[in-house]
Design an enzyme around this catalytic site. Structure first.
Site, PDB file in Angstrom:
ATOM      1  N   ASP A 198      55.403  15.633  30.512  1.00 29.23           N
ATOM      2  CA  ASP A 198      56.753  15.334  31.156  1.00 29.23           C
ATOM      3  C   ASP A 198      56.892  16.776  32.112  1.00 29.23           C
ATOM      4  O   ASP A 198      56.932  17.647  31.780  1.00 29.23           O
ATOM      5  CB  ASP A 198      58.066  15.427  30.247  1.00 29.23           C
ATOM      6  N   HIS A 199      57.060  16.188  33.613  1.00 29.92           N
ATOM      7  CA  HIS A 199      57.473  17.341  34.508  1.00 29.92           C
ATOM      8  C   HIS A 199      56.218  18.636  34.600  1.00 29.92           C
ATOM      9  O   HIS A 199      56.707  19.600  34.609  1.00 29.92           O
ATOM     10  CB  HIS A 199      58.875  17.962  34.277  1.00 29.92           C
ATOM     11  N   HIS A 239      69.042  14.597  35.290  1.00 31.01           N
ATOM     12  CA  HIS A 239      68.874  15.372  33.916  1.00 31.01           C
ATOM     13  C   HIS A 239      69.979  15.754  33.199  1.00 31.01           C
ATOM     14  O   HIS A 239      70.737  16.560  33.650  1.00 31.01           O
ATOM     15  CB  HIS A 239      67.771  16.418  33.796  1.00 31.01           C
ATOM     16  N   HIS A 262      64.390   8.617  35.115  1.00 28.57           N
ATOM     17  CA  HIS A 262      64.664   9.743  34.654  1.00 28.57           C
ATOM     18  C   HIS A 262      65.973  10.095  34.443  1.00 28.57           C
ATOM     19  O   HIS A 262      66.796   9.235  34.837  1.00 28.57           O
ATOM     20  CB  HIS A 262      64.105  11.211  35.384  1.00 28.57           C
ATOM     21  N   GLY A 263      66.294  10.903  33.506  1.00 25.64           N
ATOM     22  CA  GLY A 263      67.761  11.204  33.332  1.00 25.64           C
ATOM     23  C   GLY A 263      68.409  10.137  32.415  1.00 25.64           C
ATOM     24  O   GLY A 263      69.626   9.715  32.589  1.00 25.64           O
ATOM     25  N   GLY A 264      67.811   9.581  31.677  1.00 26.49           N
ATOM     26  CA  GLY A 264      68.319   8.250  30.868  1.00 26.49           C
ATOM     27  C   GLY A 264      69.423   8.667  29.941  1.00 26.49           C
ATOM     28  O   GLY A 264      70.395   7.748  29.526  1.00 26.49           O
ATOM     29  N   ASN A 281      63.500   7.274  30.594  1.00 28.68           N
ATOM     30  CA  ASN A 281      63.197   8.633  29.874  1.00 28.68           C
ATOM     31  C   ASN A 281      64.419   9.089  29.314  1.00 28.68           C
ATOM     32  O   ASN A 281      65.450   9.056  30.127  1.00 28.68           O
ATOM     33  CB  ASN A 281      62.707   9.809  30.842  1.00 28.68           C
ATOM     34  N   VAL A 282      64.475   9.518  28.007  1.00 31.81           N
ATOM     35  CA  VAL A 282      65.525  10.076  27.264  1.00 31.81           C
ATOM     36  C   VAL A 282      65.143  11.295  26.396  1.00 31.81           C
ATOM     37  O   VAL A 282      64.331  11.393  25.681  1.00 31.81           O
ATOM     38  CB  VAL A 282      66.189   8.931  26.343  1.00 31.81           C
TER      39      VAL A 282
HETATM   40  P1  13P Z   1      67.673  13.282  29.980  1.00 35.83           P
HETATM   41  O1  13P Z   1      67.460  14.578  29.504  1.00 35.83           O
HETATM   42  O2  13P Z   1      68.848  13.225  30.761  1.00 35.83           O
HETATM   43  O3  13P Z   1      67.935  12.191  29.078  1.00 35.83           O
HETATM   44  O4  13P Z   1      66.419  13.262  30.701  1.00 35.83           O
HETATM   45  C1  13P Z   1      65.178  13.124  30.094  1.00 35.83           C
HETATM   46  C2  13P Z   1      63.964  13.104  31.300  1.00 35.83           C
HETATM   47  O5  13P Z   1      64.020  12.327  32.420  1.00 35.83           O
HETATM   48  C3  13P Z   1      62.920  13.658  30.831  1.00 35.83           C
HETATM   49  O6  13P Z   1      61.938  13.747  32.068  1.00 35.83           O
END
Ligand code: 13P
Length: 277
Positions: A79-80, A173, A201-203, A223-224
């Site tokens: 991830d990232h 996020h 992203h940023g679920g 993504n969570v």
């Molecule tokens: P959150 O931490 O907001 O759930 O985002 C997760 C994410 O997008 C990981 O790449």
């Protein structure tokens, strides 16, 4: 089945797949117990910080062996990833999927590094995700501008050959100060402009109905992360505040159980959404 192939299968059924970050044995156990009990596939994500925390071989083999142990269909994803070198290390280790995140670089530099990663990943048959637009990272301004533009998404995908694309449509996020409003009209336009698998992203903290609508309009991977860390640590803190137990094997499962419940709920949201209506 390769993750790229799974995406095609899921998208044909308008289904999503949950991608959860894990940080240690307990959070991984929680995620996998939830996936097993609901018979859902899962993407297990590692950021560079989690890789540094556990060590790359340990983090990878833990995920790999626990997937097998629980008999869950799953994939291991970086991830990232912010450098070609980290991506290469993860591919060498056996990751099924990598993200190269050059979203803060100029458009043409993002294309250049993503293209290099796509070429490299071909040798491993691995899935590659990139990001286009501004999705605030932890600590960054959530009102920052830079939604993904459909025409740029199309150009980006054609130029790089990337398999999956994280899009900026109103998520960020970490937790939100106010309920996020996803730009679903924009999402539909992006989805019409390109065939690429779209990633949200940023679920954490996005209402279930918004997640469902996003899947309806073309998001496949959700993504969570933050909510998992949050429930685990908050449960642990509460438990320890009233308990002198030092046998961690008796304390941690309470927090793991809460991760299981949380992830089960998320899996329910991304399941066959049409079945639920
Ligand atoms: P959150 O931490 O907001 O759930 O985002 C997760 C994410 O997008 C990981 O790449």
């Amino acid at each position: 089945m390769k993750l790229q192939e799974k995406f095609v299968e899921l998208r044909s059924k308008q289904q999503g797949i949950l991608a959860t970050n894990f940080y240690n044995f307990e959070t991984l156990e929680g995620v996998l117990c939830a996936a097993k009990s609901t018979n859902q596939p899962i993407i297990l994500q590692l950021t560079e910080s989690s890789i540094n925390y556990m060590g790359l071989p340990v983090a990878f083999s833990l995920a790999k062996s626990m997937l097998a142990h629980h008999g869950v269909e799953g994939w291991i994803h970086l991830d990232h990833g912010d450098s070609y070198e980290l991506v290469a290390q993860c591919l060498d280790m056996g990751f099924d999927s990598v993200m190269i995140d050059a979203s803060e670089q100029p458009f043409k530099d993002n294309i250049a590094i993503t293209s290099r990663v796509v070429k490299l990943a071909e040798n491993y048959g691995a899935n590659v995700e990139a990001e286009l637009g501004y999705i605030a990272k932890l600590g960054q301004d959530k009102d920052g501008s830079g939604f993904t533009q459909p025409e740029e998404a199309k150009q980006f995908v054609e130029a790089t050959g990337v398999n999956a694309l994280a899009v900026a449509i109103g998520t960020a996020h970490g937790f939100y100060d106010k309920e996020p409003k996803l730009d679903l009209g924009l999402l539909s336009k992006i989805s019409n402009a390109t065939e690429v698998t779209l990633v949200l992203h940023g679920g954490s903290g996005v209402p279930a109905e918004s997640l469902r609508q996003a899947i309806d309009r073309g998001i496949c991977k959700i993504n969570v992360a933050t909510e998992i860390k949050n429930i685990f640590m908050r449960t642990l803190k509460t438990k320890l505040a009233t308990n002198e137990e030092i046998d961690l094997r008796k304390v941690f499962p309470t927090a793991t159980d809460q991760v299981i419940e949380l992830v089960k709920g998320k899996l329910e949201i991304v399941r066959n959404i049409k079945d639920q209506r």
